[in-house]
Design a protein around this motif. Structure first.
Motif, PDB file in Angstrom:
ATOM      1  N   LYS A  22       0.734  -1.151   0.113  1.00 41.83           N
ATOM      2  CA  LYS A  22      -0.141   0.114  -0.091  1.00 41.83           C
ATOM      3  C   LYS A  22       0.759   1.251   0.042  1.00 41.83           C
ATOM      4  O   LYS A  22       0.772   2.093  -0.829  1.00 41.83           O
ATOM      5  CB  LYS A  22      -0.871   0.072   1.075  1.00 41.83           C
ATOM      6  N   THR A  23       1.906   1.332   1.008  1.00 41.38           N
ATOM      7  CA  THR A  23       2.715   2.616   1.016  1.00 41.38           C
ATOM      8  C   THR A  23       3.533   2.587  -0.240  1.00 41.38           C
ATOM      9  O   THR A  23       3.286   3.923  -0.842  1.00 41.38           O
ATOM     10  CB  THR A  23       3.723   2.380   2.193  1.00 41.38           C
ATOM     11  N   THR A  24       3.911   1.685  -0.762  1.00 35.89           N
ATOM     12  CA  THR A  24       4.679   1.655  -2.070  1.00 35.89           C
ATOM     13  C   THR A  24       3.820   2.128  -3.153  1.00 35.89           C
ATOM     14  O   THR A  24       4.394   3.149  -4.004  1.00 35.89           O
ATOM     15  CB  THR A  24       5.215   0.396  -2.570  1.00 35.89           C
ATOM     16  N   ARG A  56      -4.507   6.381  16.844  1.00 35.37           N
ATOM     17  CA  ARG A  56      -3.664   5.170  16.196  1.00 35.37           C
ATOM     18  C   ARG A  56      -2.640   4.875  17.111  1.00 35.37           C
ATOM     19  O   ARG A  56      -2.469   3.497  17.198  1.00 35.37           O
ATOM     20  CB  ARG A  56      -3.277   5.897  14.825  1.00 35.37           C
ATOM     21  N   ARG A  79     -12.113   7.581  12.264  1.00 32.97           N
ATOM     22  CA  ARG A  79     -12.840   7.859  10.847  1.00 32.97           C
ATOM     23  C   ARG A  79     -13.943   9.117  11.019  1.00 32.97           C
ATOM     24  O   ARG A  79     -13.710   9.794   9.870  1.00 32.97           O
ATOM     25  CB  ARG A  79     -13.561   6.456  10.587  1.00 32.97           C
ATOM     26  N   ARG A 101      -5.885   3.174   3.588  1.00 31.27           N
ATOM     27  CA  ARG A 101      -6.922   2.416   4.105  1.00 31.27           C
ATOM     28  C   ARG A 101      -8.195   3.412   4.590  1.00 31.27           C
ATOM     29  O   ARG A 101      -7.916   4.670   4.883  1.00 31.27           O
ATOM     30  CB  ARG A 101      -6.532   1.699   5.604  1.00 31.27           C
ATOM     31  N   SER A 106     -12.002  -1.558   8.339  1.00 30.97           N
ATOM     32  CA  SER A 106     -12.823  -2.211   9.579  1.00 30.97           C
ATOM     33  C   SER A 106     -13.740  -3.142   9.343  1.00 30.97           C
ATOM     34  O   SER A 106     -13.783  -4.044  10.056  1.00 30.97           O
ATOM     35  CB  SER A 106     -13.398  -0.861  10.136  1.00 30.97           C
ATOM     36  N   GLN A 110     -12.036  -5.560  11.623  1.00 31.00           N
ATOM     37  CA  GLN A 110     -13.168  -5.853  12.821  1.00 31.00           C
ATOM     38  C   GLN A 110     -13.960  -6.938  12.671  1.00 31.00           C
ATOM     39  O   GLN A 110     -14.469  -7.555  13.448  1.00 31.00           O
ATOM     40  CB  GLN A 110     -13.344  -4.571  13.395  1.00 31.00           C
TER      41      GLN A 110
HETATM   42  N1  T5A Z   1      -6.639  -1.245  10.749  1.00 32.59           N
HETATM   43  C1  T5A Z   1      -6.640  -0.160  10.128  1.00 32.59           C
HETATM   44  C2  T5A Z   1      -7.902  -1.952  11.237  1.00 32.59           C
HETATM   45  O1  T5A Z   1      -7.852  -2.943  12.075  1.00 32.59           O
HETATM   46  N2  T5A Z   1      -9.174  -1.489  11.144  1.00 32.59           N
HETATM   47  C3  T5A Z   1      -9.099  -0.148  10.505  1.00 32.59           C
HETATM   48  O2  T5A Z   1     -10.293   0.247  10.208  1.00 32.59           O
HETATM   49  C4  T5A Z   1      -7.935   0.478   9.789  1.00 32.59           C
HETATM   50  C5  T5A Z   1      -8.109   1.790   9.104  1.00 32.59           C
HETATM   51  C6  T5A Z   1      -2.601   0.038  10.193  1.00 32.59           C
HETATM   52  C7  T5A Z   1      -3.124  -1.557  11.085  1.00 32.59           C
HETATM   53  O3  T5A Z   1      -4.408  -0.921  11.368  1.00 32.59           O
HETATM   54  C8  T5A Z   1      -5.262  -2.038  11.013  1.00 32.59           C
HETATM   55  C9  T5A Z   1      -4.697  -2.598   9.764  1.00 32.59           C
HETATM   56  C10 T5A Z   1      -3.303  -2.420  10.049  1.00 32.59           C
HETATM   57  O4  T5A Z   1      -3.085  -3.822  10.681  1.00 32.59           O
HETATM   58  P1  T5A Z   1      -0.915   0.324   8.251  1.00 32.59           P
HETATM   59  O5  T5A Z   1      -0.181   1.596   8.797  1.00 32.59           O
HETATM   60  O6  T5A Z   1      -2.084   0.493   7.106  1.00 32.59           O
HETATM   61  O7  T5A Z   1      -1.504  -0.116   9.517  1.00 32.59           O
HETATM   62  O8  T5A Z   1       0.285  -0.618   7.985  1.00 32.59           O
HETATM   63  P2  T5A Z   1       0.430  -1.838   7.230  1.00 32.59           P
HETATM   64  O9  T5A Z   1      -0.869  -2.396   6.653  1.00 32.59           O
HETATM   65  O10 T5A Z   1       0.969  -2.791   8.436  1.00 32.59           O
HETATM   66  O11 T5A Z   1       1.382  -1.345   6.169  1.00 32.59           O
HETATM   67  P3  T5A Z   1       2.628  -2.092   5.989  1.00 32.59           P
HETATM   68  O12 T5A Z   1       3.523  -0.910   5.798  1.00 32.59           O
HETATM   69  O13 T5A Z   1       3.052  -3.164   6.677  1.00 32.59           O
HETATM   70  O14 T5A Z   1       2.328  -2.591   4.378  1.00 32.59           O
HETATM   71  P4  T5A Z   1       2.221  -2.038   2.994  1.00 32.59           P
HETATM   72  O15 T5A Z   1       2.137  -0.520   3.270  1.00 32.59           O
HETATM   73  O16 T5A Z   1       1.008  -2.615   2.442  1.00 32.59           O
HETATM   74  O17 T5A Z   1       3.497  -2.480   2.238  1.00 32.59           O
HETATM   75  P5  T5A Z   1       4.670  -1.520   1.750  1.00 32.59           P
HETATM   76  O18 T5A Z   1       4.400  -0.754   0.713  1.00 32.59           O
HETATM   77  O19 T5A Z   1       5.543  -1.178   2.949  1.00 32.59           O
HETATM   78  O20 T5A Z   1       5.637  -2.751   0.904  1.00 32.59           O
HETATM   79  C11 T5A Z   1       6.202  -3.984   1.830  1.00 32.59           C
HETATM   80  C12 T5A Z   1       7.719  -4.166   1.210  1.00 32.59           C
HETATM   81  O21 T5A Z   1       7.124  -4.905  -0.085  1.00 32.59           O
HETATM   82  C13 T5A Z   1       7.930  -4.378  -1.080  1.00 32.59           C
HETATM   83  C14 T5A Z   1       8.233  -3.016  -0.549  1.00 32.59           C
HETATM   84  O22 T5A Z   1       9.417  -2.356  -1.321  1.00 32.59           O
HETATM   85  C15 T5A Z   1       8.541  -3.018   0.806  1.00 32.59           C
HETATM   86  O23 T5A Z   1       9.625  -3.595   1.006  1.00 32.59           O
HETATM   87  N3  T5A Z   1       6.638  -4.427  -2.325  1.00 32.59           N
HETATM   88  C16 T5A Z   1       7.193  -5.329  -3.166  1.00 32.59           C
HETATM   89  N4  T5A Z   1       8.136  -6.392  -3.454  1.00 32.59           N
HETATM   90  C17 T5A Z   1       7.768  -7.308  -4.428  1.00 32.59           C
HETATM   91  N5  T5A Z   1       6.640  -6.742  -5.291  1.00 32.59           N
HETATM   92  C18 T5A Z   1       5.799  -6.122  -5.232  1.00 32.59           C
HETATM   93  N6  T5A Z   1       4.937  -5.965  -6.133  1.00 32.59           N
HETATM   94  C19 T5A Z   1       5.917  -5.275  -4.007  1.00 32.59           C
HETATM   95  N7  T5A Z   1       5.298  -4.188  -3.726  1.00 32.59           N
HETATM   96  C20 T5A Z   1       5.879  -3.715  -2.569  1.00 32.59           C
END
Ligand code: T5A
Length: 222
Positions: A22-24, A56, A79, A101, A106, A110
């Motif tokens: 997602k972040t990427t 958060r 939200r 997100r 949710s 949830q």
């Molecule tokens: N939450 C949130 C709930 O439970 N309920 C809700 O209503 C809401 C809004 C928030 C947490 O809160 C929960 C869900 C979550 O547990 P968050 O800040 O959204 O957390 O963070 P995460 O989901 O934990 O995000 P991450 O940083 O772990 O994951 P991302 O952003 O999806 O992944 P990203 O972009 O950092 O990529 C991970 C790695 O993979 C590589 C990237 O370079 C990076 O190293 N990558 C790839 N590699 C190969 N091929 C591809 N296609 C790639 N894409 C990325």
């Protein structure tokens, strides 16, 4: 002479489990929109406001045990603030909003993961007045094990990331059920593919929405 009416912005959300990219891809979408001349506000949930960011921190890092319903209500509270004070005003001013997100998270985490039930989570949001859904949601989907591999290099694990696979299987199923129910809004993208393929797909999905907006503003993609 009257001033032309502001064309409201589009609301996009990016969803998926941990490590799906997602972040990427948020950065890629932001650049794609900006290079087409669209003004975009990038935000996230839980968070997006000062109060939301404080919530958060509790939601992801509290050492206290938390009931599933408490977690859901705090996600919803974050939200409510986010929609009222950030998202709706930005859209009304013509800006696009790109949220890392939103409500579907949710429903998945949830409603599905914590087994509260998707309908109960929807009902709470209706009660709280959160009725605005995104115009487009990109759901990055892939097997849980691959997400774990991609984020294995990180040391920190937050309260939700620390859950076991069955929790994330339920979240994934709930996400896919939401997408099945609303295929016009929610586009599922195979996030296990190499990044260039994922981003080509994202660009293809964004193109008609961009074209529509630029035409409404009297411009074209060229
Ligand atoms: N939450 C949130 C709930 O439970 N309920 C809700 O209503 C809401 C809004 C928030 C947490 O809160 C929960 C869900 C979550 O547990 P968050 O800040 O959204 O957390 O963070 P995460 O989901 O934990 O995000 P991450 O940083 O772990 O994951 P991302 O952003 O999806 O992944 P990203 O972009 O950092 O990529 C991970 C790695 O993979 C590589 C990237 O370079 C990076 O190293 N990558 C790839 N590699 C190969 N091929 C591809 N296609 C790639 N894409 C990325």
């Amino acid at each position: 002479m009257s001033t032309p009416a502001v064309v409201p912005g589009k609301f996009l959300s990016l969803e998926g489990l941990e490590g799906v990219g997602k972040t990427t891809n948020l950065e890629f979408i932001q650049e794609t929109l900006q290079s087409a001349g669209v003004s975009v506000l990038v935000t996230r949930e839980p968070g997006g406001t000062e109060l939301g960011e404080a919530l958060r921190s509790v939601l992801l890092h509290s050492q206290h045990a938390m009931q599933a319903e408490t977690e859901m209500l705090m996600m919803a509270a974050s939200r409510v603030e986010h929609v009222a004070t950030v998202i709706l005003p930005a859209l009304a001013s013509g800006q696009w909003v790109l949220s890392d997100r939103y409500l579907d998270a949710s429903l998945a985490y949830q409603g599905g993961g914590r087994e509260i039930g998707v309908q109960r989570v929807k009902d709470i949001h209706t009660l709280a007045g959160v009725t605005r859904m995104p115009d487009l949601t990109l759901l990055l989907d892939m097997p849980i094990a691959l997400g774990r591999e991609r984020i294995a290099v990180r040391n920190a694990t937050d309260r939700i990331e620390a859950e076991a696979d069955p929790f994330f299987e339920r979240c994934r199923s709930a996400y896919l059920a939401v997408a099945k129910e609303d295929p016009v809004r929610v586009k599922v993208i195979d996030a296990s593919k190499p990044l260039d393929i994922v981003q080509t797909k994202i660009a293809q999905i964004l193109a008609p929405l961009l074209e529509e907006t630029l035409l409404a503003n009297g411009r074209s993609l060229g």
